[in-house]
Design a protein around this motif. Structure first.
Motif, PDB file in Angstrom:
ATOM      1  N   UNK A  65       0.830  -1.210   0.000  1.00  0.00           N
ATOM      2  CA  UNK A  65       0.000   0.000   0.000  1.00  0.00           C
ATOM      3  C   UNK A  65       0.866   1.263   0.000  1.00  0.00           C
ATOM      4  N   UNK A  66       1.972   1.224   0.702  1.00  0.00           N
ATOM      5  CA  UNK A  66       2.874   2.379   0.731  1.00  0.00           C
ATOM      6  C   UNK A  66       3.416   2.682  -0.659  1.00  0.00           C
ATOM      7  N   UNK A  67       3.790   1.646  -1.404  1.00  0.00           N
ATOM      8  CA  UNK A  67       4.270   1.845  -2.769  1.00  0.00           C
ATOM      9  C   UNK A  67       3.140   2.307  -3.696  1.00  0.00           C
ATOM     10  N   UNK A  68       1.936   1.804  -3.467  1.00  0.00           N
ATOM     11  CA  UNK A  68       0.772   2.231  -4.250  1.00  0.00           C
ATOM     12  C   UNK A  68       0.559   3.736  -4.099  1.00  0.00           C
ATOM     13  N   UNK A 259      13.401   3.182  -0.219  1.00  0.00           N
ATOM     14  CA  UNK A 259      14.206   2.914   0.971  1.00  0.00           C
ATOM     15  C   UNK A 259      13.500   3.409   2.230  1.00  0.00           C
ATOM     16  N   UNK A 260      12.903   4.609   2.148  1.00  0.00           N
ATOM     17  CA  UNK A 260      12.214   5.183   3.308  1.00  0.00           C
ATOM     18  C   UNK A 260      10.999   4.356   3.692  1.00  0.00           C
ATOM     19  N   UNK A 261      10.279   3.868   2.676  1.00  0.00           N
ATOM     20  CA  UNK A 261       9.094   3.046   2.939  1.00  0.00           C
ATOM     21  C   UNK A 261       9.480   1.728   3.604  1.00  0.00           C
ATOM     22  N   UNK A 262      10.511   1.077   3.068  1.00  0.00           N
ATOM     23  CA  UNK A 262      10.951  -0.208   3.633  1.00  0.00           C
ATOM     24  C   UNK A 262      11.457  -0.022   5.068  1.00  0.00           C
ATOM     25  N   UNK A 267      10.750  -0.406  11.015  1.00  0.00           N
ATOM     26  CA  UNK A 267      10.787   0.276  12.313  1.00  0.00           C
ATOM     27  C   UNK A 267       9.420   0.250  12.983  1.00  0.00           C
ATOM     28  N   UNK A 268       8.371   0.581  12.233  1.00  0.00           N
ATOM     29  CA  UNK A 268       7.019   0.616  12.807  1.00  0.00           C
ATOM     30  C   UNK A 268       6.580  -0.774  13.246  1.00  0.00           C
ATOM     31  N   UNK A 269       6.827  -1.776  12.410  1.00  0.00           N
ATOM     32  CA  UNK A 269       6.455  -3.151  12.762  1.00  0.00           C
ATOM     33  C   UNK A 269       7.212  -3.629  13.993  1.00  0.00           C
TER      34      UNK A 269
END
Length: 531
Positions: A65-68, A259-262, A267-269
């Protein structure tokens, strides 16, 4: 040209070329998506099993979803209207209006739980939740809480009409409370864990497969409710569409955005999982939540009490003083929460701005878009507040216990907050299929993107549908109506608005055609007379 003018031109040029750094974009994603309260809630709902659902939600929802969001926001960066523009350009105007209105409805439904402000006041004053005993003017407890919640929302709406500058200032105050809350809960939990000899208060049976999926909470100890919980795990990762509009401002976006999304996802998970583990270190589930008084609005009160009662015992305090320590920490945490509520007026205004300013002119009544002397859409804020107050009172006076009402409102919030995601993801599938749309950044080529979007769509849509029908399958049809009612209601409103808009546009075209015909007739008569 003078040196002063040259310097000013350079400064203006620098401003126009300003870009968000990699670490700044990571921070923006983090602040948009992550919430400590989510970790506390999932522990109450699922215990350690929440970790399983966090991992599933991260893999099948958050990462794709982040990439979408990144792809679509970069492709439509020059379009006003945010997610409405994404859906309108990819699918169509009607689809976009319905999806955007349901998205907006999710924010409105969030405030149906305004009555929980009473819990904060109760804990701040008494050190515990006493709201089940509150009675005002002969009203029962749920009715009393509804009256207080309605008054609270009216006050918040009044503040929200006073200007954006004041709202931003109030919102900044709440940032400090977030930091202090993490220090108290996570830091305090680690201290307790060390003092008790690195022992977990909540055990875990690694050999039992059911321990990975089912909860010590009886409400989530069987297959159907546990599967329905997946909607909340998705909800904890929602919100990327709010920061996705900044993709085009990121420095070297092609490289830094993925990179920021991954990194943000990891980190969040990890933070969510770590928070659940820390709670397991200090809070035995039965000891903390075994009381029938615990619900989805006040569970955090019992977590704070248990954690710092245990800390008091480990520090050598007697039983009564340990309880007193827990009550005072509860007061402090609740006061921090109340201070953090200074951001609420801004959060009331933000969805209105995105919703009403993004739609085509004429789709909503002009009066709703009119700003007051402070530059705020006062009429829209008033209408939104009327809707919220109506449902706050309806829930309070509709019958049922305080716990049942708060649980119902929480379930409504989850589903309303995740249904719009299906609209956005479906738009992405159409977006990838449409070769006429210029795609500035593509993190997935056409076919892999469609496959990835389809999997994500199926997971989110199935989860939402199942969460709506699950109460009915368990014999509670009323809860299914409440849970699914929000998206259906706002979707219906959007359909009616679209019909009104098209009818108005059609009549306008007919008037213009008639006017042109009349002008041509008049011109012809003038020509004849002159001839």
């Amino acid at each position: 040209m003078s040196k002063t003018k040259e310097k000013n031109l350079e400064l203006n040029d620098d401003k126009s070329k300003y870009s968000i750094s990699f670490w700044s974009f990571v921070s923006i994603i983090f602040l948009t998506v992550y919430g400590l309260a989510n970790s506390l809630q999932v522990y109450y709902q699922m215990g350690y099993a929440a970790i399983t659902y966090f991992i599933i939600a991260a893999i099948f929802f958050f990462i794709p979803y982040s990439f979408i969001v990144a792809e679509m926001s970069s492709a439509f960066k020059n379009k006003s209207g945010g997610i409405f523009s994404w859906m309108c350009e990819s699918v169509g105007e009607k689809f976009a209006l319905i999806g955007t209105f349901i998205w907006y409805g999710g924010f409105v439904i969030l405030w149906f739980a305004a009555s929980r402000i009473c819990i904060y006041f109760s804990v701040a004053i008494y050190g515990s939740d006493t709201t089940s005993t509150w009675h005002l003017f002969g009203l029962n407890s749920p009715q009393t809480l509804a009256i207080v919640g309605a008054i609270y929302m009216i006050v918040v709406a009044f503040i929200a009409t006073r200007g954006l500058k004041k709202l931003t200032f109030l919102s900044n105050i709440s940032i400090v409370t977030v930091i202090l809350s993490h220090i108290f809960i996570l830091g305090g939990g680690l201290i307790v864990f060390v003092l008790q000899g690195f022992k977990f208060q909540q055990g875990f049976d690694f050999t039992n497969i059911q321990s990975y999926f089912y909860s010590p909470n009886s409400s989530y100890s069987s297959f159907l409710p546990a599967l329905a919980f997946l909607v909340f795990s998705i909800f904890t990762f929602a919100g990327m569409e709010n920061s996705g509009g900044l993709v085009d401002k990121v420095h070297n976006a092609k490289k830094n955005v993925p990179k920021a999304i991954i990194l943000s996802t990891i980190v969040i998970t990890v933070l969510y999982i770590s928070s659940v583990l820390v709670l397991g270190m200090v809070c035995n589930w039965d000891d903390t939540f075994g009381s029938g008084k615990v619900n989805l609005a006040n569970f955090s009160v019992y977590i704070y009490q248990q954690e710092f009662y245990r800390l008091g015992v480990l520090l050598g305090l007697n039983h009564s003083n340990s309880i007193l320590l827990g009550e005072w920490i509860n007061r402090i945490m609740t006061i921090l929460t109340i201070i953090g509520l200074t951001s609420v007026p801004l959060r009331i205004y933000t969805p209105i701005k995105h919703m009403f300013e993004g739609l085509p002119k004429g789709m909503l009544p002009d009066k709703l878009l009119k700003d007051n002397k402070y530059g705020m859409p006062q009429n829209a804020i008033i209408l939104q507040t009327i809707i919220i107050v109506f449902f706050v009172l309806l829930l309070g006076f509709g019958g049922g216990s305080v716990s049942a009402i708060f649980n119902k409102m929480t379930l409504m919030t989850f589903v309303s907050g995740t249904v719009p995601l299906s609209f956005i993801i479906f738009s992405y599938i159409k977006f990838k299929k449409n070769d006429n749309i210029i795609k500035e950044y593509q993190f997935f080529s056409k076919k892999p993107g469609i496959i990835m979007g389809s999997i994500c769509f199926v997971v989110v849509t199935f989860t939402n549908i199942f969460s709506i029908i699950e109460p009915a399958l368990e014999g509670n049809i009323q809860n299914s109506i409440w849970v699914g009612g929000g998206p259906i209601l706002f979707g219906l409103i959007a359909t009616l608005l679209y019909k009104r808009f098209k009818a108005h546009s059609k009549s306008k075209i007919e008037v213009n055609i008639n006017s042109n015909d009349n002008m041509e007739t008049e011109d012809f008569e003038v020509f004849n007379n002159e001839f």
